[in-house]
Scaffold this motif. Structure first.
Motif, PDB file in Angstrom:
ATOM      1  N   LEU A 262      -2.626   2.110   4.078  1.00 54.52           N
ATOM      2  CA  LEU A 262      -1.341   1.432   4.925  1.00 54.52           C
ATOM      3  C   LEU A 262      -1.848   1.720   6.054  1.00 54.52           C
ATOM      4  O   LEU A 262      -1.152   0.598   6.921  1.00 54.52           O
ATOM      5  N   LEU A 263      -2.451   2.857   6.572  1.00 55.60           N
ATOM      6  CA  LEU A 263      -2.752   2.887   8.219  1.00 55.60           C
ATOM      7  C   LEU A 263      -3.230   1.988   8.849  1.00 55.60           C
ATOM      8  O   LEU A 263      -2.645   1.418   9.756  1.00 55.60           O
ATOM      9  N   VAL A 264      -4.505   1.799   8.052  1.00 60.10           N
ATOM     10  CA  VAL A 264      -4.654   0.065   8.521  1.00 60.10           C
ATOM     11  C   VAL A 264      -4.090  -1.009   8.927  1.00 60.10           C
ATOM     12  O   VAL A 264      -3.956  -1.857   9.303  1.00 60.10           O
TER      13      VAL A 264
ATOM     14  N   LEU B 181       0.855  -1.158   0.485  1.00 63.50           N
ATOM     15  CA  LEU B 181       0.399   0.117  -0.465  1.00 63.50           C
ATOM     16  C   LEU B 181       1.014   1.347   0.018  1.00 63.50           C
ATOM     17  O   LEU B 181       0.520   2.715  -0.763  1.00 63.50           O
ATOM     18  N   LEU B 182       2.069   0.886   1.000  1.00 62.87           N
ATOM     19  CA  LEU B 182       2.979   2.327   0.252  1.00 62.87           C
ATOM     20  C   LEU B 182       3.097   3.191  -0.618  1.00 62.87           C
ATOM     21  O   LEU B 182       3.376   3.555  -1.229  1.00 62.87           O
ATOM     22  N   LEU B 183       3.278   1.488  -1.412  1.00 58.88           N
ATOM     23  CA  LEU B 183       3.832   1.938  -3.013  1.00 58.88           C
ATOM     24  C   LEU B 183       2.105   1.897  -3.631  1.00 58.88           C
ATOM     25  O   LEU B 183       3.241   2.785  -5.287  1.00 58.88           O
ATOM     26  N   GLN B 184       1.869   0.967  -3.833  1.00 60.97           N
ATOM     27  CA  GLN B 184       0.754   2.196  -4.504  1.00 60.97           C
ATOM     28  C   GLN B 184       0.289   3.681  -3.956  1.00 60.97           C
ATOM     29  O   GLN B 184      -0.066   4.241  -4.731  1.00 60.97           O
ATOM     30  N   THR B 185       0.580   4.117  -2.710  1.00 57.36           N
ATOM     31  CA  THR B 185      -0.017   5.321  -2.204  1.00 57.36           C
ATOM     32  C   THR B 185       1.454   6.080  -3.341  1.00 57.36           C
ATOM     33  O   THR B 185       1.001   7.135  -3.274  1.00 57.36           O
TER      34      THR B 185
ATOM     35  N   VAL C 176      -7.681   8.636  -5.334  1.00 48.85           N
ATOM     36  CA  VAL C 176      -7.246   7.010  -4.687  1.00 48.85           C
ATOM     37  C   VAL C 176      -6.141   6.948  -4.181  1.00 48.85           C
ATOM     38  O   VAL C 176      -5.649   5.882  -3.273  1.00 48.85           O
ATOM     39  N   THR C 177      -5.444   8.053  -3.871  1.00 46.05           N
ATOM     40  CA  THR C 177      -3.647   8.442  -2.863  1.00 46.05           C
ATOM     41  C   THR C 177      -4.119   7.785  -1.599  1.00 46.05           C
ATOM     42  O   THR C 177      -3.262   7.530  -1.090  1.00 46.05           O
ATOM     43  N   ALA C 178      -5.314   9.011  -1.551  1.00 44.95           N
ATOM     44  CA  ALA C 178      -5.480   8.743  -0.275  1.00 44.95           C
ATOM     45  C   ALA C 178      -6.493   8.234   0.506  1.00 44.95           C
ATOM     46  O   ALA C 178      -6.173   7.513   1.924  1.00 44.95           O
ATOM     47  N   LEU C 179      -6.615   6.980  -0.564  1.00 41.97           N
ATOM     48  CA  LEU C 179      -7.426   5.657   0.133  1.00 41.97           C
ATOM     49  C   LEU C 179      -6.288   4.917   0.443  1.00 41.97           C
ATOM     50  O   LEU C 179      -6.447   3.801   1.266  1.00 41.97           O
TER      51      LEU C 179
END
Length: 470
Positions: free
Chosen positions: A442-444, A331-335, A434-437
């Motif tokens: 990532l936080l979850v 999720l970090l890479l997707q962000t 989308v980046t925010a999602l």
């Protein structure tokens, strides 16, 4: 891999490929369908949404039916429903018949998808499950990422009806091999939780209806708010019902398991980010770059290649390292990838400027998906995998619907289709959403259990629960 494992994994992956392909393959053929069937824009929207709506609403029911009446039996029956519905889609004389047939396709897919994951999970022990899910996800993901391209090829080279005719030979072969090669299995308990099925189906319908209709009918309108309120109320009632049911379709004690309670919402946001991105990428290449559907599909192929290469590797490494590192890292890479696109996308942005971000984002999603699946099904007992799979698949579909709804709403507030400049402005804003999602996911994911994966969890059970499972 034993022969039984190879057959089970292959058939489950093939079935999942068919279901995933039909969720997106129709998108690039919509203009042809509109001309042939004289369809309005609203009707075309339902050609896409009828499938997702039926699938999301009926997924828990499909998993429950498999546990009660036999997973192989319901899996094969779902393939039959999907295959017949595909023929009905191809033979549809008008847009109304096509929409109904698409909903029937979704009902068949709801019987197949949760059980495909259950079959794979039940065939492999926990220490090998990540590798198997990586292979399963690689084949399924190929359909997800190539769907728009395949639809464009078929619609331009043959006719849009062939999108659905192609399912017939594949479906018939899959049904036959399932009956011959897959062993029958059942889930816990002998009773069918009719009350739970009714409550969760009606509640899910209300929530999904609100998400699908929000942009067209207005998020503050009576239709959307009423459907959302009723859906949430029914889902709350479902929770209370399941806490008291003797043989619940989804035991609430699952949510006391840290891996189950964190991997599910993280994966929800993985698919929200994925589908929000996919909805606009092909359109961006066509509207802003002036590409045709085939070229736009080709430009998305790096996503497919990355998934096919990385998914099996990521699944195998998750067996050794643990799930949290892969879900959070992915999720970090997707962000980072989608944030990159949100910052640089514009009318004059070249494809090569976007390509690294596409590859980074795809690699991240590939890392996160099999690890999240493994965490969810690994948190419960083997005979409870069907229940956990149904919940996982349902939240995954909800995530896709939610991600598209959010991205479209943000796009509409910042841009439109009047010019490439206007579309680029809306596209950049949508990619910001989308980046925010992805960042929220990532936080979850950071709350998931760390360390190397252990054996399947065995949460404490009361004497009554033991009697139910016996």
């Amino acid at each position: 891999m034993r022969s039984k494992q190879a057959w089970g994994l292959g058939l489950a992956s093939l079935a999942s490929f068919m279901m995933a392909l039909d969720s997106l393959v129709v998108t690039t053929a919509l203009s042809t369908i509109r001309q042939d069937l004289t369809a309005s824009i609203e009707a075309l929207e339902w050609v896409v949404n009828a499938y997702s709506l039926a699938l999301a609403v009926l997924l828990p029911t499909g998993a429950a039916l498999g546990d009660r009446y036999g997973r192989r039996r319901v899996f094969a029956a779902g393939l039959a429903v999907f295959t017949v519905a595909s023929a009905a889609c191809a033979l549809s004389p008008g847009i109304g018949a096509l929409i109904v047939s698409r909903a029937l396709q979704g009902a068949g897919a709801a019987m197949v998808l949760p059980l495909s994951l259950t079959l794979v999970s039940a065939l492999f022990p926990p220490q090998e499950r990540g590798r198997a899910m990586g292979l399963y996800l690689g084949i399924t993901g190929l359909a997800t990422f190539s769907g728009p391209f395949v639809g464009g090829v078929v619609a331009e080279g043959l006719a849009w009806q062939w999108i659905f005719w192609l399912n017939l030979p594949i479906g018939l072969v899959a049904i036959l091999l399932t009956v011959l090669r897959v062993d029958e299995s059942r889930g816990p308990g002998g009773r069918f939780d009719l009350g739970g099925v009714v409550l969760v189906s009606a509640g899910a319908f209300g929530v999904v209806w609100a998400l699908v209709r929000g942009n067209a009918a207005g998020w503050g309108g009576a239709e959307v708010l009423g459907a959302l309120t009723l859906g949430v109320a029914l889902l709350v009632a479902f929770v209370f019902w399941e806490r008291r049911a003797e043989a619940p379709m989804l035991p609430m004690r699952f949510f006391r398991l840290r891996a189950f309670a964190t991997a599910n919402p993280a994966n929800f946001l993985v698919f929200a980010s994925l589908y929000g991105t996919m909805f606009f990428l092909a359109q961006y290449f066509q509207v802003v770059h002036g590409d045709g559907p085939l070229v736009a599909g080709l430009r998305l192929m790096p996503w497919t290649a990355t998934l096919m290469v990385c998914a099996p590797i990521a699944g195998r490494l998750a067996d050794r390292v643990g799930e949290r590192a892969f879900v959070a890292g992915g999720l970090l890479l997707q962000t980072l990838g989608m944030g990159w696109i949100a910052l640089v996308a514009g009318p004059g942005t070249g494809y090569l400027e976007l390509l690294p971000a596409l590859i980074i984002g795809s690699a991240g999603l590939t890392m996160a998906m099999p690890a999240a699946q493994k965490a969810v099904v690994g948190a419960v007992r083997p005979h409870e995998i069907g229940q956990a799979s149904g919940a996982f698949m349902t939240l995954r579909i909800f995530g896709g619907v939610f991600g598209v709804a959010v991205a479209v709403a943000v796009f509409a507030s910042a841009g439109g289709y009047a010019s490439p400049e206007e579309f680029s402005a809306g596209f950049a804003a949508g990619m910001g959403a989308v980046t925010a999602l992805a960042f929220l996911g990532l936080l979850v994911a950071l709350g998931m259990p760390g360390g190397r994966p252990a054996a399947v969890a065995a949460p404490p059970m009361t004497r009554e629960r033991e009697e139910v499972h016996e």
